[in-house]
Design a protein around this motif. Sequence first.
Motif, PDB file in Angstrom:
ATOM      1  N   GLY A  49      68.374 -34.513 -25.588  1.00  0.00           N
ATOM      2  CA  GLY A  49      67.497 -33.617 -26.339  1.00  0.00           C
ATOM      3  C   GLY A  49      66.052 -34.113 -26.389  1.00  0.00           C
ATOM      4  N   LEU A  50      65.764 -35.165 -25.630  1.00  0.00           N
ATOM      5  CA  LEU A  50      64.417 -35.749 -25.616  1.00  0.00           C
ATOM      6  C   LEU A  50      63.576 -35.138 -24.498  1.00  0.00           C
ATOM      7  N   LEU A  51      62.278 -35.319 -24.618  1.00  0.00           N
ATOM      8  CA  LEU A  51      61.393 -34.949 -23.518  1.00  0.00           C
ATOM      9  C   LEU A  51      61.646 -35.930 -22.378  1.00  0.00           C
ATOM     10  N   LEU A  52      61.549 -35.457 -21.158  1.00  0.00           N
ATOM     11  CA  LEU A  52      61.810 -36.321 -19.999  1.00  0.00           C
ATOM     12  C   LEU A  52      60.840 -37.505 -19.957  1.00  0.00           C
ATOM     13  N   LYS A  53      59.634 -37.296 -20.441  1.00  0.00           N
ATOM     14  CA  LYS A  53      58.636 -38.374 -20.458  1.00  0.00           C
ATOM     15  C   LYS A  53      59.141 -39.596 -21.236  1.00  0.00           C
ATOM     16  N   ARG A  54      59.998 -39.375 -22.241  1.00  0.00           N
ATOM     17  CA  ARG A  54      60.535 -40.485 -23.046  1.00  0.00           C
ATOM     18  C   ARG A  54      61.388 -41.442 -22.216  1.00  0.00           C
ATOM     19  N   TYR A  63      54.721 -48.302 -13.658  1.00  0.00           N
ATOM     20  CA  TYR A  63      54.258 -47.001 -14.162  1.00  0.00           C
ATOM     21  C   TYR A  63      52.738 -46.911 -14.026  1.00  0.00           C
ATOM     22  N   LYS A  64      52.075 -48.002 -14.406  1.00  0.00           N
ATOM     23  CA  LYS A  64      50.611 -48.031 -14.355  1.00  0.00           C
ATOM     24  C   LYS A  64      50.111 -48.089 -12.918  1.00  0.00           C
ATOM     25  N   GLU A  65      50.754 -48.937 -12.087  1.00  0.00           N
ATOM     26  CA  GLU A  65      50.348 -49.057 -10.684  1.00  0.00           C
ATOM     27  C   GLU A  65      50.469 -47.725  -9.948  1.00  0.00           C
ATOM     28  N   MET A  66      51.507 -46.975 -10.270  1.00  0.00           N
ATOM     29  CA  MET A  66      51.742 -45.696  -9.606  1.00  0.00           C
ATOM     30  C   MET A  66      50.931 -44.558 -10.222  1.00  0.00           C
ATOM     31  N   GLN A  67      50.134 -44.890 -11.268  1.00  0.00           N
ATOM     32  CA  GLN A  67      49.283 -43.918 -11.970  1.00  0.00           C
ATOM     33  C   GLN A  67      50.083 -42.686 -12.407  1.00  0.00           C
ATOM     34  N   LEU A  68      51.275 -42.952 -12.967  1.00  0.00           N
ATOM     35  CA  LEU A  68      52.169 -41.860 -13.341  1.00  0.00           C
ATOM     36  C   LEU A  68      51.667 -41.056 -14.534  1.00  0.00           C
ATOM     37  N   LYS A  69      50.814 -41.663 -15.350  1.00  0.00           N
ATOM     38  CA  LYS A  69      50.267 -40.927 -16.489  1.00  0.00           C
ATOM     39  C   LYS A  69      49.572 -39.658 -15.998  1.00  0.00           C
ATOM     40  N   ASP A  70      48.895 -39.773 -14.863  1.00  0.00           N
ATOM     41  CA  ASP A  70      48.177 -38.628 -14.299  1.00  0.00           C
ATOM     42  C   ASP A  70      49.085 -37.730 -13.457  1.00  0.00           C
ATOM     43  N   LYS A  71      50.108 -38.326 -12.848  1.00  0.00           N
ATOM     44  CA  LYS A  71      50.954 -37.574 -11.916  1.00  0.00           C
ATOM     45  C   LYS A  71      52.094 -36.803 -12.577  1.00  0.00           C
ATOM     46  N   LEU A  72      52.687 -37.368 -13.645  1.00  0.00           N
ATOM     47  CA  LEU A  72      53.854 -36.729 -14.270  1.00  0.00           C
ATOM     48  C   LEU A  72      53.635 -35.273 -14.696  1.00  0.00           C
ATOM     49  N   PRO A  73      52.490 -34.961 -15.313  1.00  0.00           N
ATOM     50  CA  PRO A  73      52.317 -33.576 -15.769  1.00  0.00           C
ATOM     51  C   PRO A  73      52.398 -32.538 -14.645  1.00  0.00           C
ATOM     52  N   THR A  74      52.111 -32.940 -13.420  1.00  0.00           N
ATOM     53  CA  THR A  74      52.139 -31.984 -12.312  1.00  0.00           C
ATOM     54  C   THR A  74      53.469 -32.003 -11.554  1.00  0.00           C
ATOM     55  N   SER A  76      57.637 -31.629 -11.188  1.00  0.00           N
ATOM     56  CA  SER A  76      58.743 -30.870 -11.773  1.00  0.00           C
ATOM     57  C   SER A  76      59.742 -31.845 -12.404  1.00  0.00           C
ATOM     58  N   GLU A  77      60.631 -31.325 -13.243  1.00  0.00           N
ATOM     59  CA  GLU A  77      61.678 -32.172 -13.833  1.00  0.00           C
ATOM     60  C   GLU A  77      62.489 -32.820 -12.720  1.00  0.00           C
ATOM     61  N   GLU A  78      62.808 -32.036 -11.720  1.00  0.00           N
ATOM     62  CA  GLU A  78      63.585 -32.512 -10.570  1.00  0.00           C
ATOM     63  C   GLU A  78      62.899 -33.719  -9.924  1.00  0.00           C
ATOM     64  N   GLU A  79      61.599 -33.596  -9.670  1.00  0.00           N
ATOM     65  CA  GLU A  79      60.837 -34.682  -9.037  1.00  0.00           C
ATOM     66  C   GLU A  79      60.790 -35.912  -9.947  1.00  0.00           C
ATOM     67  N   GLN A  80      60.645 -35.692 -11.247  1.00  0.00           N
ATOM     68  CA  GLN A  80      60.592 -36.813 -12.186  1.00  0.00           C
ATOM     69  C   GLN A  80      61.932 -37.555 -12.223  1.00  0.00           C
ATOM     70  N   LEU A  81      63.029 -36.817 -12.255  1.00  0.00           N
ATOM     71  CA  LEU A  81      64.355 -37.441 -12.261  1.00  0.00           C
ATOM     72  C   LEU A  81      64.598 -38.208 -10.961  1.00  0.00           C
ATOM     73  N   GLN A  82      64.184 -37.624  -9.842  1.00  0.00           N
ATOM     74  CA  GLN A  82      64.333 -38.309  -8.549  1.00  0.00           C
ATOM     75  C   GLN A  82      63.540 -39.615  -8.566  1.00  0.00           C
ATOM     76  N   LEU A  83      62.326 -39.572  -9.086  1.00  0.00           N
ATOM     77  CA  LEU A  83      61.469 -40.756  -9.157  1.00  0.00           C
ATOM     78  C   LEU A  83      62.103 -41.829 -10.044  1.00  0.00           C
ATOM     79  N   LEU A  84      62.583 -41.434 -11.210  1.00  0.00           N
ATOM     80  CA  LEU A  84      63.225 -42.388 -12.122  1.00  0.00           C
ATOM     81  C   LEU A  84      64.407 -43.089 -11.455  1.00  0.00           C
ATOM     82  N   SER A  85      65.127 -42.372 -10.607  1.00  0.00           N
ATOM     83  CA  SER A  85      66.324 -42.940  -9.977  1.00  0.00           C
ATOM     84  C   SER A  85      65.999 -43.906  -8.842  1.00  0.00           C
ATOM     85  N   THR A  86      64.714 -44.043  -8.499  1.00  0.00           N
ATOM     86  CA  THR A  86      64.352 -44.936  -7.393  1.00  0.00           C
ATOM     87  C   THR A  86      64.167 -46.386  -7.832  1.00  0.00           C
TER      88      THR A  86
END
Length: 119
Positions: A49-54, A63-74, A76-86
């Motif tokens: 029930g949380l936001l995926l960002k959590r 996270y900082k090296e990959m500049q994800l703060k700027d990239k995550l908002p653009t 999709s959930e699918e892409e974010q989940l795929q990234l997390l699993s790497t």
Amino acid sequence: MLFLCYPKCSTCQKAKKWLDEHKIKYTERHIVETNPTYEELKEWYGKSGLLLKRFFNTSGLLYKEMQLKDKLPTMSEEEQLQLLSTNGMLVKRPLVVDGDTVLVGFKEAEWSEIMKSAK
């Protein structure tokens, strides 16, 4: 109960100590050696029930090296989940999964409340 952690992480050490002190049984899993899979993350995210960002370790170097703060908002959930699993270092820890209960990060008051009602 599954307890995903990074043993060198001080927050994970505190959470593990808390579980042990409360005599809560768990199976420990090293989040980097056995990274959560896409399927696991998708399931846990759905139950949480949380936001995926959590689920992202926003204070981590990767996270900082990959500049994800700027990239995550653009992304999709699918892409974010795929990234997390790497890479387990991208995932916020500790992560506790027990049936339909999913806890991300360690906040003692939150854990006390949720674990009490889960017993």
